[in-house]
Motif scaffolding. Structure first.
Motif, PDB file in Angstrom:
ATOM      1  N   VAL A 117       0.810  -1.213   0.000  1.00  0.00           N
ATOM      2  CA  VAL A 117       0.000   0.000   0.000  1.00  0.00           C
ATOM      3  C   VAL A 117       0.846   1.268   0.000  1.00  0.00           C
ATOM      4  O   VAL A 117       0.663   2.166  -0.829  1.00  0.00           O
ATOM      5  CB  VAL A 117      -0.987   0.002   1.192  1.00  0.00           C
ATOM      6  CG1 VAL A 117      -1.624   1.381   1.367  1.00  0.00           C
ATOM      7  CG2 VAL A 117      -2.059  -1.051   0.981  1.00  0.00           C
ATOM      8  N   ALA A 118       1.782   1.384   0.946  1.00  0.00           N
ATOM      9  CA  ALA A 118       2.552   2.619   1.089  1.00  0.00           C
ATOM     10  C   ALA A 118       3.341   2.933  -0.186  1.00  0.00           C
ATOM     11  O   ALA A 118       3.311   4.076  -0.681  1.00  0.00           O
ATOM     12  CB  ALA A 118       3.489   2.522   2.285  1.00  0.00           C
ATOM     13  N   ASP A 119       4.031   1.932  -0.721  1.00  0.00           N
ATOM     14  CA  ASP A 119       4.839   2.156  -1.926  1.00  0.00           C
ATOM     15  C   ASP A 119       3.956   2.448  -3.136  1.00  0.00           C
ATOM     16  O   ASP A 119       4.336   3.232  -4.015  1.00  0.00           O
ATOM     17  CB  ASP A 119       5.712   0.932  -2.206  1.00  0.00           C
ATOM     18  CG  ASP A 119       6.835   0.769  -1.191  1.00  0.00           C
ATOM     19  OD1 ASP A 119       7.162   1.771  -0.515  1.00  0.00           O
ATOM     20  OD2 ASP A 119       7.360  -0.352  -1.064  1.00  0.00           O
ATOM     21  N   TRP A 120       2.772   1.822  -3.191  1.00  0.00           N
ATOM     22  CA  TRP A 120       1.906   2.024  -4.345  1.00  0.00           C
ATOM     23  C   TRP A 120       1.239   3.407  -4.309  1.00  0.00           C
ATOM     24  O   TRP A 120       1.132   4.083  -5.330  1.00  0.00           O
ATOM     25  CB  TRP A 120       0.838   0.929  -4.387  1.00  0.00           C
ATOM     26  CG  TRP A 120      -0.095   1.060  -5.556  1.00  0.00           C
ATOM     27  CD1 TRP A 120       0.168   0.747  -6.863  1.00  0.00           C
ATOM     28  CD2 TRP A 120      -1.427   1.580  -5.528  1.00  0.00           C
ATOM     29  NE1 TRP A 120      -0.936   1.034  -7.651  1.00  0.00           N
ATOM     30  CE2 TRP A 120      -1.934   1.537  -6.864  1.00  0.00           C
ATOM     31  CE3 TRP A 120      -2.257   2.058  -4.514  1.00  0.00           C
ATOM     32  CZ2 TRP A 120      -3.218   1.959  -7.194  1.00  0.00           C
ATOM     33  CZ3 TRP A 120      -3.530   2.483  -4.842  1.00  0.00           C
ATOM     34  CH2 TRP A 120      -4.002   2.438  -6.165  1.00  0.00           C
ATOM     35  N   LEU A 121       0.812   3.842  -3.121  1.00  0.00           N
ATOM     36  CA  LEU A 121       0.157   5.137  -3.001  1.00  0.00           C
ATOM     37  C   LEU A 121       1.127   6.302  -3.198  1.00  0.00           C
ATOM     38  O   LEU A 121       0.752   7.354  -3.733  1.00  0.00           O
ATOM     39  CB  LEU A 121      -0.500   5.277  -1.621  1.00  0.00           C
ATOM     40  CG  LEU A 121      -1.780   4.506  -1.342  1.00  0.00           C
ATOM     41  CD1 LEU A 121      -2.206   4.718   0.108  1.00  0.00           C
ATOM     42  CD2 LEU A 121      -2.915   4.933  -2.281  1.00  0.00           C
ATOM     43  N   ALA A 122       2.368   6.138  -2.752  1.00  0.00           N
ATOM     44  CA  ALA A 122       3.316   7.257  -2.659  1.00  0.00           C
ATOM     45  C   ALA A 122       3.430   8.104  -3.923  1.00  0.00           C
ATOM     46  O   ALA A 122       3.363   9.336  -3.854  1.00  0.00           O
ATOM     47  CB  ALA A 122       4.684   6.748  -2.216  1.00  0.00           C
ATOM     48  N   THR A 147       1.953  14.862  -4.116  1.00  0.00           N
ATOM     49  CA  THR A 147       1.753  13.413  -4.190  1.00  0.00           C
ATOM     50  C   THR A 147       1.222  12.882  -2.865  1.00  0.00           C
ATOM     51  O   THR A 147       1.341  13.525  -1.811  1.00  0.00           O
ATOM     52  CB  THR A 147       3.062  12.684  -4.511  1.00  0.00           C
ATOM     53  OG1 THR A 147       3.980  12.849  -3.401  1.00  0.00           O
ATOM     54  CG2 THR A 147       3.695  13.217  -5.793  1.00  0.00           C
ATOM     55  N   VAL A 148       0.642  11.678  -2.939  1.00  0.00           N
ATOM     56  CA  VAL A 148       0.123  11.032  -1.729  1.00  0.00           C
ATOM     57  C   VAL A 148       1.268  10.732  -0.762  1.00  0.00           C
ATOM     58  O   VAL A 148       1.120  10.843   0.458  1.00  0.00           O
ATOM     59  CB  VAL A 148      -0.642   9.747  -2.089  1.00  0.00           C
ATOM     60  CG1 VAL A 148      -1.151   9.046  -0.828  1.00  0.00           C
ATOM     61  CG2 VAL A 148      -1.809  10.061  -3.024  1.00  0.00           C
ATOM     62  N   GLY A 149       2.427  10.374  -1.304  1.00  0.00           N
ATOM     63  CA  GLY A 149       3.574  10.091  -0.445  1.00  0.00           C
ATOM     64  C   GLY A 149       3.983  11.310   0.369  1.00  0.00           C
ATOM     65  O   GLY A 149       4.282  11.196   1.563  1.00  0.00           O
ATOM     66  N   LEU A 150       3.997  12.483  -0.263  1.00  0.00           N
ATOM     67  CA  LEU A 150       4.313  13.713   0.468  1.00  0.00           C
ATOM     68  C   LEU A 150       3.252  14.004   1.523  1.00  0.00           C
ATOM     69  O   LEU A 150       3.570  14.401   2.647  1.00  0.00           O
ATOM     70  CB  LEU A 150       4.427  14.886  -0.501  1.00  0.00           C
ATOM     71  CG  LEU A 150       5.711  14.995  -1.317  1.00  0.00           C
ATOM     72  CD1 LEU A 150       5.595  16.112  -2.346  1.00  0.00           C
ATOM     73  CD2 LEU A 150       6.902  15.246  -0.395  1.00  0.00           C
TER      74      LEU A 150
END
Length: 339
Positions: A117-122, A147-150
């Motif tokens: 999840v985390a890597d895909w959303l980032a 971005t979602v990661g930020l």
């Protein structure tokens, strides 16, 4: 991660979000829901063209993984209905709905395992995170959060200052893949309606306007209790002699708030151009309903509106405790006492 570990991780992604083609006829949409019910008993309709499915029990019953279930659904909708669907699967509603929106073309399935999840959303733009509206995304981009990661790296307190307390908390959580909402079995009705019949032919414009406001209050309460929002309103006026006038207009954004419903209802009434018409009844119908959880909560720079929404929540609590007629606009009180 070997193939067995990947299968186990993906199997824990148990929420499916299904997007049908836009403007799908209602009867076809209902048949898609029936096909979903064949996969799992826990199906939440999100009219007019989407749905959620809880897959935990379905995985054990069908003896397969979630990605395969997504493809099974596509085969069934294509073969039975001639309709392809976009399927997103993830550990939460937010991840699954974000995934389904990333499927390109008319159909496909994308499954995101919990550890992905985390890597895909980032790298996704903040606009792509399910639940983030255009105005919220614009505010975030103004502060350099593209971005979602930020967004996930910014402290929740800071996000709340940017977007507002509730919207900021939700955005910060969902950027981190946190969304505890369950899939709730629901097959929502296509519309909601309220009506009033006058005991005698009515010419008084003030009475007509107050009656319309009372219908707005009733309709908004009905929608909020159901957990629905309307995309359009239809006003029906019935006249002495048996004739009728009806007009539908769409709301700028889906809503169940009295403020928004009242504004559009008054516009519809003004469009009728009533002068000395003798009315026998008024009907107000909410159309093209969708689940309230599907609507992104937008921030507002209108302090007065925000205060009215807070007051609306308080009035809903009073109505729940003391009855729907216990509180409301002053102009409708005489109508309720007379009825």
């Amino acid at each position: 991660m070997n193939d067995v570990e990947k299968q186990v991780a993906t199997a824990r992604a148990t929420v499916m979000h299904v997007r049908c083609p836009d403007r799908l006829p209602e009867e076809v949409y209902r048949r898609v829901l029936e096909l979903l019910a064949g996969l799992s008993p826990v199906v939440q309709a999100l009219p007019p063209s989407a749905a959620l499915v809880e897959l935990k029990g379905a995985l054990r019953y069908h003896g397969t993984d979630v990605a395969h279930l997504g493809e099974i659904l596509r085969v069934r909708t294509i073969s039975h209905l001639g309709v392809d669907v976009r399927v997103g699967i993830g550990p939460t509603i937010t991840v699954a709905a974000t995934a389904s929106a990333q499927v390109t073309g008319p159909g496909g399935a994308l499954a995101i395992a919990p550890d992905q999840v985390a890597d895909w959303l980032a790298p996704l733009p903040v606009d792509d995170l399910h639940g983030i509206g255009p105005r919220q995304a614009a505010v975030l981009r103004d502060y350099g959060i593209h971005t979602v990661g930020l967004l996930a790296t910014v402290s929740p307190a800071t996000v709340q200052r940017l977007l507002g307390k509730k919207a900021g908390r939700l955005a910060a959580d969902r950027a981190r893949g946190i969304d505890p909402r369950p899939v709730v079995p629901r097959n929502l009705p296509a519309s909601a309606a309220v009506r009033h019949r006058f005991t005698s032919h009515t010419l008084d414009g003030a009475v007509v306007r107050a009656t319309l406001l009372d219908l707005v209050v009733q309709l908004g309460l009905q929608l909020r209790r159901r957990g629905q929002t309307a995309r359009a309103l239809t006003l029906t006026l019935r006249f002495a002699g048996g004739t009728a006038w009806e007009k539908t207009r769409r709301l700028p954004e889906p809503s169940a708030h009295e403020d928004d419903l009242r504004t559009l209802a008054y516009q519809l009434m003004d469009a009728a151009g009533l002068q000395r018409a003798r009315l026998t009844g008024i009907g107000l119908r909410a159309e093209d309903l969708i689940d309230a959880g599907q609507v992104a909560e937008q921030i507002s720079l209108d302090g007065a509106r925000e205060s009215r929404l807070v007051a609306e929540q308080a009035m809903d609590r009073i109505r729940k405790k003391f009855g729907p007629g216990s509180i409301g606009p002053a102009t409708v009180v005489p109508l309720r006492r007379a009825s």
